[in-house]
Design a protein around this motif. Structure first.
Motif, PDB file in Angstrom:
ATOM      1  N   ASP A  88     -38.509  55.025  44.904  1.00  0.00           N
ATOM      2  CA  ASP A  88     -38.846  55.748  43.672  1.00  0.00           C
ATOM      3  C   ASP A  88     -40.204  55.319  43.098  1.00  0.00           C
ATOM      4  N   ASP A 117     -28.301  53.744  40.893  1.00  0.00           N
ATOM      5  CA  ASP A 117     -28.153  54.545  42.120  1.00  0.00           C
ATOM      6  C   ASP A 117     -28.665  53.794  43.358  1.00  0.00           C
ATOM      7  N   HIS A 118     -29.329  52.660  43.146  1.00  0.00           N
ATOM      8  CA  HIS A 118     -29.829  51.837  44.258  1.00  0.00           C
ATOM      9  C   HIS A 118     -29.128  50.486  44.359  1.00  0.00           C
ATOM     10  N   HIS A 127     -41.091  60.071  39.232  1.00  0.00           N
ATOM     11  CA  HIS A 127     -40.670  60.272  40.618  1.00  0.00           C
ATOM     12  C   HIS A 127     -41.677  61.151  41.340  1.00  0.00           C
ATOM     13  N   HIS A 156     -35.112  48.447  43.775  1.00  0.00           N
ATOM     14  CA  HIS A 156     -35.144  48.257  42.322  1.00  0.00           C
ATOM     15  C   HIS A 156     -33.735  48.272  41.762  1.00  0.00           C
ATOM     16  N   HIS A 166     -42.749  52.908  38.436  1.00  0.00           N
ATOM     17  CA  HIS A 166     -41.406  53.381  38.105  1.00  0.00           C
ATOM     18  C   HIS A 166     -41.006  52.597  36.852  1.00  0.00           C
ATOM     19  N   HIS A 209     -32.156  50.106  39.411  1.00  0.00           N
ATOM     20  CA  HIS A 209     -31.435  51.287  38.927  1.00  0.00           C
ATOM     21  C   HIS A 209     -30.110  51.432  39.671  1.00  0.00           C
TER      22      HIS A 209
HETATM   23 ZN   LIG Z   1     -35.059  54.626  40.142  1.00  0.00          ZN
END
Ligand SMILES: [Zn+2]
Length: 236
Positions: A146, A55-56, A178, A51, A125, A53
């Motif tokens: 997630d 952090d990914h 989450h 996805h 999510h 976001h």
């Molecule tokens: Zn996420």
């Protein structure tokens, strides 16, 4: 908070599955860590985002450049949910010609050299999010990124031999959608893989010792459960 304060590294994970190299979820620091670990970006066959976001996905553009020699040797696949491309793209327009782009849809299945890649279900999510099942020589490897808990997850990943699962919380906070540790334990107990790997820990999990949590789940379920650490290598 764990990513923003770099309490754990956030570059994602590198899968070497039979003769295929895949970088999954290249978050902040991915390029730096890949080089620190002596891995070669030009060896990659694909980069996959579960996805959008940050952090990914933070390093997806620079890793695409690294995979393709700055775009001079176009190769590989970039496999991403459609909202990574439009309307607020995390994949920059100028890198798109360097690579073959595939949009993930629920149920999408593809082959890459000797392996099969399937996206069995859409997670729950705040943005479009997909996990994956890889079929390789030694069995089937599932990755549940997630998501909040929903019962269909268990059916979607039933029968996998190895399972990577993102567990962010000890207690659920409905606002951020989450999995918590009890939910991860329930999924592991129902799917019963040969080996399960917990990763993507939030502050609550770090404070509760991921290793201790993995041991508790192992003892409760009889499944081998491993808490991921930075720079760890795990064999399937
Ligand atoms: Zn996420």
């Amino acid at each position: 908070m764990v990513v923003l304060n770099q309490m754990r590294k956030s570059g994602g994970f590198w899968l070497k599955l039979d003769n295929v190299n895949i970088l999954h979820d290249p978050g902040p620091g991915s390029l730096v860590m890949v080089h620190q670990l002596g891995l070669k970006p030009k060896d990659l066959d694909a980069i996959i985002l579960s996805h959008r976001h940050v952090d990914h996905s933070n390093d997806v553009n620079v890793m695409t450049e690294a995979m393709t020699g700055g775009g001079f040797t176009p190769k590989g696949r970039l496999i991403v949910p459609s909202d990574c491309l439009f309307p607020d793209p995390v994949i920059l327009q100028y890198v798109r010609p360097f690579v073959e782009i595939k949009e993930i849809k629920k149920g999408l299945e593809m082959t890459l050299k000797d392996i099969i890649i399937k996206f069995p279900i859409e997670n729950k999510h705040p943005v479009e999010t997909y996990g994956v099942i890889y079929t390789i020589k030694s069995g089937r490897l599932g990755y549940i990124p997630d998501t909040e808990y929903f019962p269909e997850l268990v059916q979607a990943y039933a029968g996998v031999d190895f399972l990577i699962i993102n567990v962010v919380r000890m207690k659920t906070d409905k606002r951020i959608r989450h999995l918590n540790m009890d939910e991860a334990a329930e999924i592991i107990n129902k799917i019963r893989p040969k080996k399960a790997i917990l990763t993507h820990f939030g502050l609550q999990v770090l404070k509760s010792s991921p290793e201790r949590q993995a041991k508790i789940i192992s003892e409760k379920t009889g499944v081998e459960v491993i808490a991921a650490q930075d720079e760890v290598t795990i064999n399937f």
